[in-house]
Design a protein around this motif. Structure first.
Motif: not given
Lengths: 221, 413
Positions: A96, A181, B40, B43, B47, B51, B54-55, B58-60, B154-156
């Motif tokens: 944002n 990935r 968030i 945001a 999208r 996605e 993955d976003i 990121r909150v926690c 933040h696991p991928v």
């Protein structure tokens, strides 16, 4: 000569993930008596109460209070380290526009640790250097170098996936490619590289990045 | 008398407490949240759903796997493409690793320091012993997360549709070799915690959890007070209100504050805990009497989660296919929802996904928005003798907040 370090941690607009990683990295040093914690968000009383040898700051600056706090922290800290995507590039809140400033928009920093979150080894490396009184090195490698070194197959070539690897800072042990990935850029741009060639391949590549797109375009200052 | 803790330590995020004490006891109690809003949910709009995990993670930084897993689950359910059972089980194991490492830090480093002074043990000994136990347990569970989903924070490897790739079997094998040692450390942690003198106030507060066949973890059904049914209907009904002094809202049910997390999980479903954990509590004669007993349940849940993780990862060699997919677009607008037991209680996600697969609306409601309301009401139960001095009133009010292990970054988002 090994010095005992007093370490502080400040959290701004962020998730605490970097500070939690720092806490894990520091715990063995604390138990050994090499590191003493000052004010450290998450673990101790967060009120600033003295001066510190090392200060870690996580998060971006989203309010006037945070801006004042960061300036106060800078005054009390000898070696200030900006950690993580939020502090360095804005983080997910920068999706944002206009919500968050970067740490370096407000104060000067002595060192940067990229990552989302940062890795424990990066914290240990910096602490070891500072205990010896030497300066930690600047990281400049890109993820592509790391994939080669770790013998991880290139997902862009073999799978045709969009990967920000050529432009993004190394240090994650080629995490995303090792799970099949493409890199989505959570560590931010590597100094001196350009995302232009990637954008020519896939104009939407940057939409996937967690870091501020404008900052990625500008590159590391 | 006004007692104010401007910045509360040993909690995640930026908050404080104020209580106003009058002749008849507590007159007002507030939990301040100064944490900056990150918007968030906004945001996420526009999208593609792929996605989202993955976003939202990121909150926690303490419960990111909960976010990734519940986002993926919610969207998979409404796209009608559930991944194979072994993939679902592996994500549940990653989620349980998160219980282990989040609980370990809260029990040993954040919550126990409030209670250490009053137990039988020498405080300095307990402090060091607790820190060492937390370190051993966290190191193991974080490394296990790394093997299963890339990293603990933040696991991928988690995506809508399942996983990107197989877990790292070599690292899993190495970790299984030190399982017994970690389990015995977790057992010792529970023993130390059982010896701490825990206050008998505030009384146990009613609450809710995810509803499924096992000890609650993940699904679309929830149970809260008298309600039992789908999470979407319940969360549409709950009252959300943002007090002027807090950047985070409060969640109530018919005007009542309720609790989420280990206490309501255990109160309803203690019989579904692994027998190993249950037996240890039984031998100690444990029955929860106050919200402060959440520390014991967290320590028991560590043992439960470790055993569940071991059983899942011992079987990964049997499966070959891990990378499964969902269709890129649902073709029509869909409402997606799911609820997960984050370490601190129900984390509810709701999304509206457009026909093209893009997010139209997102709502992420973490447990702390309910627990902050509960903590404020719990302050009324501080015994009057503790309200006479500033020091004991500060201690008691801080303990009440820490009983819930609040995650203020989540609550603010």
């Amino acid at each position: 000569m090994v010095r005992k370090l007093k370490v502080a941690g400040l959290k701004l607009a962020s998730c605490s993930g970097c500070l939690a990683t720092i806490a894990d990295a520091l715990l063995p040093y604390i138990l050994k008596g090499d590191v003493e914690l000052g004010c450290f968000a998450l673990l101790t009383d967060p009120e600033m109460d003295g001066e510190y040898d090392v200060g870690f700051v996580e998060g971006s600056v989203a309010t006037e209070e945070q801006e004042a706090e960061l300036k106060e922290f800078r005054k009390r800290v000898k070696f200030l380290i900006a950690v993580g995507a939020c502090a360095l590039f804005g983080g997910p809140q920068s999706i944002n526009p206009g919500i968050a400033k970067l740490v370096e928009d407000v104060v000067g920093v002595d060192y940067r640790i990229p990552g989302c979150p940062i890795e424990e080894w990066q914290v240990k490396e910096v602490i070891n250097h500072l205990m010896r009184g030497t300066r930690p090195p600047k990281e400049t490698e890109t993820l592509c170098t790391e994939c080669r070194r770790m013998n991880v197959q290139c997902v862009a070539i073999t799978e045709g996936l969009t990967c920000l690897g050529p432009a993004v800072m190394a240090g994650c042990s080629a995490l995303c490619p090792s799970f099949g990935r493409g890199c989505y850029g959570c560590r931010g741009p590597s100094p001196g590289t350009s995302v232009k060639p990637i954008l020519e391949l896939d104009p939407n590549a940057l939409n996937k990045a967690i870091v501020s797109q404008e900052k990625v375009r500008r590159g590391w200052r | 008398m006004e007692v104010k803790i401007h910045r509360l330590g040993r909690v995640e995020g930026d908050g404080g407490i104020e209580i106003v004490i009058g002749p008849a006891g507590i007159e007002e109690s507030r939990v301040y949240v100064y944490e900056a809003k990150r918007y968030i949910e906004k945001a996420l709009r526009g999208r593609h759903y792929s996605e989202v995990p993955d976003i939202t993670s990121r909150v926690c930084g303490l419960c990111p796997t909960s976010y990734s897993v519940v986002s993926s689950t919610a969207i998979e359910k409404c796209l009608g493409c559930e991944p194979p059972e072994h993939v679902v089980r592996l994500r549940r194991a990653a989620q349980l690793c998160e219980w282990v490492n989040s609980h370990a830090v809260h029990v040993a480093l954040l919550h126990a320091p409030d209670l250490i002074k009053f137990g039988k043990r020498d405080p300095e000994w307990a402090r060091i012993e607790l820190a060492k136990a937390a370190y051993t347990i966290r190191k193991w569970s974080k490394t296990m997360s790394k093997a299963l989903v890339g990293r603990a924070i933040h696991p991928v490897n988690i995506k809508v549709g399942g996983l990107w790739s197989s877990p790292k079997a070599g690292l899993v094998k190495t970790l299984l070799r030190s399982f017994d040692e970690v389990l015995s450390t977790a057992t010792r942690l529970l023993e130390i915690v059982l010896e701490l003198k825990r206050p008998e106030w505030p009384p146990l507060r009613e609450g809710g959890s995810v509803l499924e066949e096992s000890y609650p973890l993940l699904g679309q059904e929830v149970v809260l007070m008298n309600y039992s049914g789908d999470a979407l209907s319940l969360y549409t009904m709950l009252e959300k209100e943002k007090p002027p002094y807090s950047n985070a809202p409060r969640l109530r049910h018919k005007g009542k504050a309720f609790s989420l997390g280990p206490i309501p999980r255990y109160m309803r479903f203690d019989h579904r805990l692994r027998p190993e954990a249950r037996d240890l509590l039984k031998q100690a004669g444990f029955t929860p009497r106050s919200m402060a007993d959440s520390i014991v349940i967290r320590a028991a849940e560590i043992i439960h989660a470790l055993l569940e993780v071991r059983d899942t990862v011992e079987e990964i060699d049997r499966y070959r296919v891990w990378n499964t997919e969902c269709p890129k677009a649902p073709g029509e607008e869909k409402v997606c929802f799911a609820a997960i037991e984050a370490p601190r209680g129900i984390l509810y996600h709701r999304y509206v996904i457009g026909a093209d697969g893009r997010v139209i609306e997102a709502e992420l409601l973490p447990p702390t928005v309910a627990n902050l309301a509960a903590a404020e009401e719990d302050m009324n139960h501080i015994p009057s003798e503790l309200l006479r001095s500033r020091e004991t009133a500060e201690w008691a009010s801080a303990l009440i907040v820490r009983n819930y292990d609040p995650c203020i970054s989540c609550a603010t988002r």
